[in-house]
Design a protein around this motif. Sequence first.
Motif, PDB file in Angstrom:
ATOM      1  N   TYR A 102       0.832  -1.204   0.000  1.00  0.00           N
ATOM      2  CA  TYR A 102       0.000   0.000   0.000  1.00  0.00           C
ATOM      3  C   TYR A 102       0.869   1.257   0.000  1.00  0.00           C
ATOM      4  O   TYR A 102       0.604   2.217  -0.735  1.00  0.00           O
ATOM      5  N   ARG A 103       1.904   1.254   0.826  1.00  0.00           N
ATOM      6  CA  ARG A 103       2.795   2.427   0.849  1.00  0.00           C
ATOM      7  C   ARG A 103       3.475   2.619  -0.508  1.00  0.00           C
ATOM      8  O   ARG A 103       3.580   3.751  -1.006  1.00  0.00           O
ATOM      9  N   ASP A 104       3.924   1.510  -1.094  1.00  0.00           N
ATOM     10  CA  ASP A 104       4.578   1.603  -2.389  1.00  0.00           C
ATOM     11  C   ASP A 104       3.622   2.132  -3.451  1.00  0.00           C
ATOM     12  O   ASP A 104       4.007   2.927  -4.319  1.00  0.00           O
ATOM     13  N   GLY A 105       2.360   1.685  -3.396  1.00  0.00           N
ATOM     14  CA  GLY A 105       1.386   2.164  -4.365  1.00  0.00           C
ATOM     15  C   GLY A 105       1.185   3.668  -4.288  1.00  0.00           C
ATOM     16  O   GLY A 105       1.165   4.363  -5.312  1.00  0.00           O
ATOM     17  N   LEU A 106       1.032   4.176  -3.070  1.00  0.00           N
ATOM     18  CA  LEU A 106       0.883   5.620  -2.891  1.00  0.00           C
ATOM     19  C   LEU A 106       2.148   6.357  -3.316  1.00  0.00           C
ATOM     20  O   LEU A 106       2.086   7.408  -3.981  1.00  0.00           O
ATOM     21  N   ALA A 107       3.310   5.805  -2.932  1.00  0.00           N
ATOM     22  CA  ALA A 107       4.581   6.455  -3.262  1.00  0.00           C
ATOM     23  C   ALA A 107       4.819   6.472  -4.767  1.00  0.00           C
ATOM     24  O   ALA A 107       5.304   7.471  -5.325  1.00  0.00           O
ATOM     25  N   ASN A 108       4.479   5.376  -5.450  1.00  0.00           N
ATOM     26  CA  ASN A 108       4.656   5.335  -6.900  1.00  0.00           C
ATOM     27  C   ASN A 108       3.792   6.382  -7.592  1.00  0.00           C
ATOM     28  O   ASN A 108       4.210   6.995  -8.579  1.00  0.00           O
ATOM     29  N   ALA A 109       2.588   6.582  -7.087  1.00  0.00           N
ATOM     30  CA  ALA A 109       1.712   7.606  -7.657  1.00  0.00           C
ATOM     31  C   ALA A 109       2.306   8.997  -7.452  1.00  0.00           C
ATOM     32  O   ALA A 109       2.291   9.840  -8.358  1.00  0.00           O
ATOM     33  N   LEU A 110       2.835   9.243  -6.258  1.00  0.00           N
ATOM     34  CA  LEU A 110       3.457  10.538  -5.985  1.00  0.00           C
ATOM     35  C   LEU A 110       4.684  10.753  -6.866  1.00  0.00           C
ATOM     36  O   LEU A 110       4.924  11.867  -7.357  1.00  0.00           O
ATOM     37  N   ARG A 111       5.464   9.708  -7.080  1.00  0.00           N
ATOM     38  CA  ARG A 111       6.633   9.837  -7.934  1.00  0.00           C
ATOM     39  C   ARG A 111       6.238  10.146  -9.374  1.00  0.00           C
ATOM     40  O   ARG A 111       6.897  10.932 -10.060  1.00  0.00           O
ATOM     41  N   ALA A 112       5.164   9.522  -9.839  1.00  0.00           N
ATOM     42  CA  ALA A 112       4.694   9.789 -11.201  1.00  0.00           C
ATOM     43  C   ALA A 112       4.256  11.246 -11.343  1.00  0.00           C
ATOM     44  O   ALA A 112       4.559  11.910 -12.345  1.00  0.00           O
ATOM     45  N   GLY A 113       3.537  11.744 -10.352  1.00  0.00           N
ATOM     46  CA  GLY A 113       3.132  13.145 -10.387  1.00  0.00           C
ATOM     47  C   GLY A 113       4.312  14.087 -10.298  1.00  0.00           C
ATOM     48  O   GLY A 113       4.349  15.128 -10.967  1.00  0.00           O
ATOM     49  N   LYS A 114       5.276  13.731  -9.465  1.00  0.00           N
ATOM     50  CA  LYS A 114       6.484  14.558  -9.331  1.00  0.00           C
ATOM     51  C   LYS A 114       7.241  14.639 -10.650  1.00  0.00           C
ATOM     52  O   LYS A 114       7.724  15.710 -11.042  1.00  0.00           O
ATOM     53  N   PRO A 138      -3.634  -2.995  -8.629  1.00  0.00           N
ATOM     54  CA  PRO A 138      -4.823  -3.761  -8.250  1.00  0.00           C
ATOM     55  C   PRO A 138      -5.210  -3.657  -6.792  1.00  0.00           C
ATOM     56  O   PRO A 138      -6.285  -4.127  -6.399  1.00  0.00           O
ATOM     57  N   LEU A 139      -4.383  -3.031  -5.954  1.00  0.00           N
ATOM     58  CA  LEU A 139      -4.744  -2.858  -4.549  1.00  0.00           C
ATOM     59  C   LEU A 139      -5.869  -1.852  -4.366  1.00  0.00           C
ATOM     60  O   LEU A 139      -6.560  -1.871  -3.355  1.00  0.00           O
ATOM     61  N   PHE A 140      -6.039  -0.962  -5.332  1.00  0.00           N
ATOM     62  CA  PHE A 140      -6.962   0.154  -5.159  1.00  0.00           C
ATOM     63  C   PHE A 140      -8.222  -0.034  -6.000  1.00  0.00           C
ATOM     64  O   PHE A 140      -8.203  -0.668  -7.057  1.00  0.00           O
TER      65      PHE A 140
END
Length: 395
Positions: A102-114, A138-140
């Motif tokens: 879950y943390r990785d999923g959120l972090a990956n999204a933030l990295r993509a936006g960054k 698929p977690l979300f």
Amino acid sequence: MGPRPRSPFRRATPWLVPSLLAVSVAAALTVVPGTEADDGRSAPTAAALAEPGEVRGKDGTAGSPGRPVPRPDARDVVLAVHGGAGSALDPATTPPERAQAYRDGLANALRAGKKALDDGGTSLDAVAAAVRVLEDDPLFNAGKGAVFNADAEHELDASIMRGADLAAGAVAGVRSLRNPIDGARLVMEKSKHVLLSGEGADDFGARHGLATVTQDYYWTQARWDALLRAKEAERGGTSAARAPEALADARSTGTVGAVAVDRRRDLAAATSTGGLTNKLPGRVGDSPVIGAGTYAKNGTVAASATGAGEVFIRGAATATIANLMEFKGLGVAPAAYEVVVERLPRLGGQGGVIALAPNGDFDAPHSSPGMLHGYLTRDGRLVTKIYPQESPANS
């Protein structure tokens, strides 16, 4: 695009085929799980500046007697994401590898936006990129991993809004767009409309070259099991014991979203969801409704909501936050708190919101026990919060 498979609840043989999607993790940023350091909470309050009997927030705004004015969760934020509000992940029952996913999923999204911002993109580019990553995880409950409706089919919703000119686009009830957020942006940029639904939205996306999939693409075992439990509960049965990973998914049942501010101080927001497990076919929640699930207006706020969609629609949740800031002069934290924690529960629903002001003040209040979310500060600090201890409810 192939023909849409029929529901297994309409015939005897299920059409679904399990599939897995690996979560890749980039290590370009420092991820700070659940930290409160340097986010404003440790700063001294403005109580010393208040008159006797008066309660003030850190920005000096007076509050109601006996209740401190809510303060922003963090300062100097440029991008934030959420992965849904629910009954909360439990550290005691969530396996460490599941929590890390879950943390990785959120972090990956933030990295993509960054990356979008670093490459000179706009806040609109950043929120679209962040939500697209969450839709592919698929977690979300959005895109791959979306929940099933009562006919064991997937109907997905998404919206996006640009604060500079209030341009907005949305899709509802789509069945074949791989990334509904791309469909929402396409509606905003390539049509004269704000919201397209169903087959018309799918066809519009396909005609303009968006990636399309068959329904089995969205399938995950966890969402299928959740539908079966919901069907059993309707019949008055009792659910079988659930595995820890199923518990984790059940407790994180919501929508995904992102908010951002760019170098020009332009705001943007985006939201995407698979909706509610076992929802009636055709049901549309707040996620594609501008002013309910998504809103962005320069000078006030970018906000993305998650929770009881019908209540967020009735309460015009995200637009009301903006209006409280613009017309009542509230800061982002008091405005978001008033809507999410004080007003919406009186209408009978729980949920949360991520809200970002143009100066970088960020707040993530929620009336539900938990809300998965994370944020990125201007100096590159990345924070993810998945447990109630990291983000208490009603705060």
